[in-house]
Write a protein that holds these residues in place. Sequence first.
Motif, PDB file in Angstrom:
ATOM      1  N   PHE A  10       4.091  -7.094   6.576  1.00 54.50           N
ATOM      2  CA  PHE A  10       3.527  -6.787   5.275  1.00 54.50           C
ATOM      3  C   PHE A  10       2.467  -7.805   4.863  1.00 54.50           C
ATOM      4  O   PHE A  10       1.537  -7.471   4.133  1.00 54.50           O
ATOM      5  CB  PHE A  10       4.629  -6.689   4.221  1.00 54.50           C
ATOM      6  CG  PHE A  10       5.219  -5.313   4.126  1.00 54.50           C
ATOM      7  CD1 PHE A  10       4.702  -4.389   3.252  1.00 54.50           C
ATOM      8  CD2 PHE A  10       6.265  -4.926   4.953  1.00 54.50           C
ATOM      9  CE1 PHE A  10       5.226  -3.109   3.164  1.00 54.50           C
ATOM     10  CE2 PHE A  10       6.802  -3.648   4.883  1.00 54.50           C
ATOM     11  CZ  PHE A  10       6.280  -2.734   3.984  1.00 54.50           C
ATOM     12  N   ALA A  11       2.588  -9.052   5.328  1.00 52.05           N
ATOM     13  CA  ALA A  11       1.535 -10.041   5.070  1.00 52.05           C
ATOM     14  C   ALA A  11       0.234  -9.608   5.742  1.00 52.05           C
ATOM     15  O   ALA A  11      -0.855  -9.719   5.165  1.00 52.05           O
ATOM     16  CB  ALA A  11       1.959 -11.417   5.572  1.00 52.05           C
ATOM     17  N   LEU A  12       0.358  -9.082   6.967  1.00 52.93           N
ATOM     18  CA  LEU A  12      -0.816  -8.573   7.669  1.00 52.93           C
ATOM     19  C   LEU A  12      -1.386  -7.348   6.950  1.00 52.93           C
ATOM     20  O   LEU A  12      -2.612  -7.213   6.821  1.00 52.93           O
ATOM     21  CB  LEU A  12      -0.455  -8.217   9.115  1.00 52.93           C
ATOM     22  CG  LEU A  12      -0.115  -9.393  10.040  1.00 52.93           C
ATOM     23  CD1 LEU A  12       0.376  -8.882  11.393  1.00 52.93           C
ATOM     24  CD2 LEU A  12      -1.330 -10.295  10.226  1.00 52.93           C
ATOM     25  N   ALA A  13      -0.491  -6.474   6.491  1.00 51.98           N
ATOM     26  CA  ALA A  13      -0.943  -5.300   5.756  1.00 51.98           C
ATOM     27  C   ALA A  13      -1.653  -5.698   4.463  1.00 51.98           C
ATOM     28  O   ALA A  13      -2.679  -5.123   4.089  1.00 51.98           O
ATOM     29  CB  ALA A  13       0.239  -4.388   5.440  1.00 51.98           C
ATOM     30  N   LEU A  14      -1.123  -6.723   3.795  1.00 57.90           N
ATOM     31  CA  LEU A  14      -1.736  -7.211   2.558  1.00 57.90           C
ATOM     32  C   LEU A  14      -3.117  -7.783   2.829  1.00 57.90           C
ATOM     33  O   LEU A  14      -4.078  -7.519   2.085  1.00 57.90           O
ATOM     34  CB  LEU A  14      -0.833  -8.279   1.933  1.00 57.90           C
ATOM     35  CG  LEU A  14      -1.237  -8.803   0.555  1.00 57.90           C
ATOM     36  CD1 LEU A  14      -1.207  -7.686  -0.471  1.00 57.90           C
ATOM     37  CD2 LEU A  14      -0.309  -9.934   0.134  1.00 57.90           C
ATOM     38  N   SER A  15      -3.243  -8.538   3.917  1.00 52.16           N
ATOM     39  CA  SER A  15      -4.548  -9.104   4.277  1.00 52.16           C
ATOM     40  C   SER A  15      -5.533  -8.001   4.636  1.00 52.16           C
ATOM     41  O   SER A  15      -6.708  -8.041   4.244  1.00 52.16           O
ATOM     42  CB  SER A  15      -4.391 -10.075   5.461  1.00 52.16           C
ATOM     43  OG  SER A  15      -3.530 -11.137   5.131  1.00 52.16           O
ATOM     44  N   GLY A  16      -5.048  -7.000   5.378  1.00 49.85           N
ATOM     45  CA  GLY A  16      -5.910  -5.880   5.735  1.00 49.85           C
ATOM     46  C   GLY A  16      -6.363  -5.110   4.503  1.00 49.85           C
ATOM     47  O   GLY A  16      -7.528  -4.713   4.395  1.00 49.85           O
ATOM     48  N   VAL A  19      -9.145  -6.953   2.798  1.00 49.15           N
ATOM     49  CA  VAL A  19     -10.441  -6.754   3.454  1.00 49.15           C
ATOM     50  C   VAL A  19     -11.048  -5.417   3.031  1.00 49.15           C
ATOM     51  O   VAL A  19     -12.224  -5.336   2.642  1.00 49.15           O
ATOM     52  CB  VAL A  19     -10.295  -6.814   4.992  1.00 49.15           C
ATOM     53  CG1 VAL A  19     -11.597  -6.376   5.668  1.00 49.15           C
ATOM     54  CG2 VAL A  19      -9.909  -8.207   5.438  1.00 49.15           C
ATOM     55  N   VAL A  20     -10.241  -4.351   3.104  1.00 50.72           N
ATOM     56  CA  VAL A  20     -10.719  -3.021   2.716  1.00 50.72           C
ATOM     57  C   VAL A  20     -11.130  -3.009   1.241  1.00 50.72           C
ATOM     58  O   VAL A  20     -12.183  -2.464   0.872  1.00 50.72           O
ATOM     59  CB  VAL A  20      -9.643  -1.953   2.979  1.00 50.72           C
ATOM     60  CG1 VAL A  20     -10.093  -0.596   2.449  1.00 50.72           C
ATOM     61  CG2 VAL A  20      -9.340  -1.866   4.466  1.00 50.72           C
ATOM     62  N   ALA A  21     -10.318  -3.619   0.383  1.00 50.36           N
ATOM     63  CA  ALA A  21     -10.618  -3.645  -1.049  1.00 50.36           C
ATOM     64  C   ALA A  21     -11.920  -4.387  -1.313  1.00 50.36           C
ATOM     65  O   ALA A  21     -12.733  -3.957  -2.148  1.00 50.36           O
ATOM     66  CB  ALA A  21      -9.468  -4.306  -1.810  1.00 50.36           C
ATOM     67  N   GLY A  22     -12.137  -5.496  -0.632  1.00 45.55           N
ATOM     68  CA  GLY A  22     -13.369  -6.253  -0.822  1.00 45.55           C
ATOM     69  C   GLY A  22     -14.600  -5.485  -0.388  1.00 45.55           C
ATOM     70  O   GLY A  22     -15.631  -5.485  -1.066  1.00 45.55           O
ATOM     71  N   VAL A  23     -14.502  -4.812   0.752  1.00 43.42           N
ATOM     72  CA  VAL A  23     -15.635  -4.004   1.231  1.00 43.42           C
ATOM     73  C   VAL A  23     -15.913  -2.857   0.269  1.00 43.42           C
ATOM     74  O   VAL A  23     -17.068  -2.581  -0.093  1.00 43.42           O
ATOM     75  CB  VAL A  23     -15.361  -3.475   2.657  1.00 43.42           C
ATOM     76  CG1 VAL A  23     -16.440  -2.473   3.050  1.00 43.42           C
ATOM     77  CG2 VAL A  23     -15.327  -4.614   3.658  1.00 43.42           C
ATOM     78  N   LEU A  24     -14.845  -2.177  -0.186  1.00 43.46           N
ATOM     79  CA  LEU A  24     -15.017  -1.069  -1.119  1.00 43.46           C
ATOM     80  C   LEU A  24     -15.611  -1.546  -2.446  1.00 43.46           C
ATOM     81  O   LEU A  24     -16.363  -0.816  -3.092  1.00 43.46           O
ATOM     82  CB  LEU A  24     -13.690  -0.369  -1.369  1.00 43.46           C
ATOM     83  CG  LEU A  24     -13.125   0.459  -0.208  1.00 43.46           C
ATOM     84  CD1 LEU A  24     -11.761   1.025  -0.587  1.00 43.46           C
ATOM     85  CD2 LEU A  24     -14.062   1.587   0.178  1.00 43.46           C
ATOM     86  N   VAL A 229      -4.910 -12.715  -1.797  1.00 46.39           N
ATOM     87  CA  VAL A 229      -5.893 -11.637  -1.698  1.00 46.39           C
ATOM     88  C   VAL A 229      -7.300 -12.049  -2.139  1.00 46.39           C
ATOM     89  O   VAL A 229      -8.293 -11.664  -1.512  1.00 46.39           O
ATOM     90  CB  VAL A 229      -5.420 -10.420  -2.520  1.00 46.39           C
ATOM     91  CG1 VAL A 229      -6.496  -9.343  -2.593  1.00 46.39           C
ATOM     92  CG2 VAL A 229      -4.146  -9.846  -1.909  1.00 46.39           C
ATOM     93  N   ILE A 230      -7.417 -12.826  -3.214  1.00 47.62           N
ATOM     94  CA  ILE A 230      -8.740 -13.115  -3.782  1.00 47.62           C
ATOM     95  C   ILE A 230      -9.707 -13.750  -2.787  1.00 47.62           C
ATOM     96  O   ILE A 230     -10.865 -13.317  -2.674  1.00 47.62           O
ATOM     97  CB  ILE A 230      -8.605 -13.982  -5.055  1.00 47.62           C
ATOM     98  CG1 ILE A 230      -8.159 -13.111  -6.223  1.00 47.62           C
ATOM     99  CG2 ILE A 230      -9.926 -14.658  -5.401  1.00 47.62           C
ATOM    100  CD1 ILE A 230      -7.953 -13.865  -7.521  1.00 47.62           C
TER     101      ILE A 230
END
Length: 272
Positions: A10-16, A19-24, A229-230
């Motif tokens: 889940f840590a990996l999922a959170l990091s992923g 990344v997606v949130a930042g790009v979006l 996340v930030i």
Amino acid sequence: MPPVGELVLFALALSGAAVVAGVLAGLFGIGGGAILVPVFYQVFGLIGIDDAVRMHLSVGTSLAIIAPTSVRSFMAHKARGTVDLDLLRSWILPVPCGVIAASLIAASVSSSALRGIFAGIALLLGIRMLLNKQGWRLGADLPPNPVRAMVGALIGLLSGLMGIGGGVLNNTFMTLFGRPVHQAVSTSSGVGVLIAIPGLFGYIWAGWGAAGLPPFSTGYINWVMMAVVIPITLIVAPLGVRLAHALDKRQIEIGFGLFMLLVAARFIFSLI
């Protein structure tokens, strides 16, 4: 406590997701909350957070993360000269007022109700993204007040209830009234700032003293999630800005629309 392997996953999922949130955030002018809220909801569930505050924490923490991400995205778009600053100035009061109203609602509704609200809006947004046509128009230019102010307040209200930056809603509004999509995306990053900053304080107030909050939380804001996340979203947001000015985004809109429908289905299923 869950197994270490599940926490790592889940840590990996959170990091992923970060990344997606930042790009979006850069690509669509959105804060990425539509990605982060369902991920947060799963992570908080994994570590045993009380269901009564789990969705509230997800929405509040998402809004808190959107604040710096939106500022970063807004500054990058503003440097390109494509932001409608006049619209943002006209929404300095209406959008935050809508967000404050959302905080008041969040303070008084159950987790199930908040999930239902998220699912309903996500379903509509997903359909909108899938059916979006560049040629659709309601007018040649943005409407004046009081209609403009009412739209701003509605965008603030719906975004505050979902934990999103309002980009999808503002993009729809501006393009339906003849504004170029790149200007809509750029301006949406500024709308995200108007939503996220009052949303951060609103959800702190809404959750102040609530039972069942995890450690390192202030109201419905969890600082551990923010710390993870930030940094990632701030690093990758400018990449999304570059993509926004280089790509035809229709295929990405379709993919994002399908994702929203899946998220809506997930939360609807959780209510059954």
